[in-house]
Motif scaffolding. Structure first.
Motif, mmCIF file in Angstrom:
data_model
loop_
_atom_site.group_PDB
_atom_site.id
_atom_site.type_symbol
_atom_site.label_atom_id
_atom_site.label_comp_id
_atom_site.label_asym_id
_atom_site.label_seq_id
_atom_site.Cartn_x
_atom_site.Cartn_y
_atom_site.Cartn_z
ATOM 1 N N MET A 254 0.835 -1.203 0.000
ATOM 2 C CA MET A 254 0.000 0.000 0.000
ATOM 3 C C MET A 254 0.863 1.244 0.000
ATOM 4 O O MET A 254 0.627 2.177 -0.775
ATOM 5 C CB MET A 254 -0.907 0.034 1.238
ATOM 6 N N SER A 255 1.873 1.261 0.849
ATOM 7 C CA SER A 255 2.736 2.447 0.924
ATOM 8 C C SER A 255 3.545 2.616 -0.356
ATOM 9 O O SER A 255 3.742 3.737 -0.827
ATOM 10 C CB SER A 255 3.654 2.371 2.143
ATOM 11 N N GLN A 256 3.992 1.522 -0.937
ATOM 12 C CA GLN A 256 4.744 1.614 -2.192
ATOM 13 C C GLN A 256 3.862 2.153 -3.315
ATOM 14 O O GLN A 256 4.306 2.959 -4.130
ATOM 15 C CB GLN A 256 5.312 0.241 -2.560
ATOM 16 N N ARG A 257 2.604 1.710 -3.376
ATOM 17 C CA ARG A 257 1.697 2.223 -4.401
ATOM 18 C C ARG A 257 1.373 3.696 -4.172
ATOM 19 O O ARG A 257 1.237 4.466 -5.124
ATOM 20 C CB ARG A 257 0.418 1.377 -4.443
ATOM 21 N N ASP A 258 1.285 4.102 -2.901
ATOM 22 C CA ASP A 258 1.057 5.519 -2.598
ATOM 23 C C ASP A 258 2.220 6.375 -3.077
ATOM 24 O O ASP A 258 2.026 7.427 -3.682
ATOM 25 C CB ASP A 258 0.865 5.732 -1.098
ATOM 26 N N VAL A 259 3.444 5.920 -2.815
ATOM 27 C CA VAL A 259 4.635 6.665 -3.239
ATOM 28 C C VAL A 259 4.707 6.719 -4.756
ATOM 29 O O VAL A 259 4.996 7.773 -5.340
ATOM 30 C CB VAL A 259 5.910 6.032 -2.641
ATOM 31 N N LYS A 260 4.414 5.599 -5.409
ATOM 32 C CA LYS A 260 4.447 5.555 -6.870
ATOM 33 C C LYS A 260 3.422 6.520 -7.468
ATOM 34 O O LYS A 260 3.725 7.265 -8.403
ATOM 35 C CB LYS A 260 4.164 4.132 -7.357
ATOM 36 N N GLN A 261 2.221 6.544 -6.911
ATOM 37 C CA GLN A 261 1.200 7.447 -7.431
ATOM 38 C C GLN A 261 1.584 8.903 -7.195
ATOM 39 O O GLN A 261 1.372 9.753 -8.054
ATOM 40 C CB GLN A 261 -0.155 7.162 -6.796
ATOM 41 N N LYS B 148 4.617 10.119 -7.047
ATOM 42 C CA LYS B 148 5.673 10.452 -8.012
ATOM 43 C C LYS B 148 5.091 10.669 -9.409
ATOM 44 O O LYS B 148 5.503 11.589 -10.118
ATOM 45 C CB LYS B 148 6.727 9.348 -8.050
ATOM 46 N N GLU B 149 4.146 9.825 -9.811
ATOM 47 C CA GLU B 149 3.527 9.989 -11.127
ATOM 48 C C GLU B 149 2.736 11.298 -11.206
ATOM 49 O O GLU B 149 2.791 11.992 -12.218
ATOM 50 C CB GLU B 149 2.605 8.803 -11.426
ATOM 51 N N THR B 150 2.042 11.631 -10.134
ATOM 52 C CA THR B 150 1.290 12.882 -10.101
ATOM 53 C C THR B 150 2.227 14.074 -10.171
ATOM 54 O O THR B 150 1.976 15.032 -10.915
ATOM 55 C CB THR B 150 0.430 12.955 -8.825
ATOM 56 N N GLU B 151 3.322 14.016 -9.421
ATOM 57 C CA GLU B 151 4.298 15.103 -9.439
ATOM 58 C C GLU B 151 4.937 15.241 -10.817
ATOM 59 O O GLU B 151 5.121 16.357 -11.316
ATOM 60 C CB GLU B 151 5.377 14.860 -8.376
ATOM 61 N N ALA B 152 5.269 14.117 -11.443
ATOM 62 C CA ALA B 152 5.872 14.168 -12.780
ATOM 63 C C ALA B 152 4.887 14.760 -13.791
ATOM 64 O O ALA B 152 5.287 15.568 -14.644
ATOM 65 C CB ALA B 152 6.299 12.774 -13.218
ATOM 66 N N ALA B 153 3.632 14.384 -13.706
ATOM 67 C CA ALA B 153 2.624 14.944 -14.618
ATOM 68 C C ALA B 153 2.460 16.438 -14.393
ATOM 69 O O ALA B 153 2.353 17.213 -15.350
ATOM 70 C CB ALA B 153 1.292 14.227 -14.431
#
Length: 133
Positions: A70-77, A79-84
């Motif tokens: 769960m925490s890994q998916r939160d971090v991944k999301q 990062k993707e939001t920040e990159a977008a």
């Protein structure tokens, strides 16, 4: 007020707070179930049934079994939001290499983005230096 002592009020508030915390955790778990692309349909359905039929135990089991993911998916999301967002800022505050607009127009657009809070002062100064050079 005499028939409901202060200690009972605190006890009720504690249980209410724990119930609200559980609701937030339940929504977080359900969101994570649907966000996880590694889980397939039947696994997602199984976790949902467990969380709905045995709400407290199901959520607790999910957090124990899949909490790290769960925490890994939160971090991944995040990062993707920040990159977008950064990509959007770069596109919106681009230096106009396509020949459209003047430096003044680009600086005005950058100032507008800074005023709206879309970019930080540091990003504004870097983009301004790039336009002026």
């Amino acid at each position: 007020m005499d028939d409901y002592p202060l200690l009972n009020l605190f006890w009720t508030m504690l249980w209410f707070f724990l119930w609200i915390m559980w609701l937030f955790l339940l929504f977080k778990v359900i969101t994570d179930i649907f966000r996880d692309h590694e889980l397939h349909g039947w696994a997602k359905a199984g976790w949902l049934v467990l969380c709905i039929l045995l709400p407290y135990i199901g959520v607790l089991i999910y957090v124990i079994a899949r909490g790290k993911g769960m925490s890994q998916r939160d971090v991944k999301q995040a990062k993707e939001t920040e990159a977008a967002f950064q990509s959007y800022i770069r596109k919106t505050a681009g230096t106009g290499g396509d020949g459209k607009g003047s430096s003044v127009d680009e600086l005005a657009r950058l100032a507008d983005l800074k005023d709206k809070g879309a970019i930080t002062n540091e990003e504004f100064e870097r983009a301004k230096a790039k336009i002026l050079s």
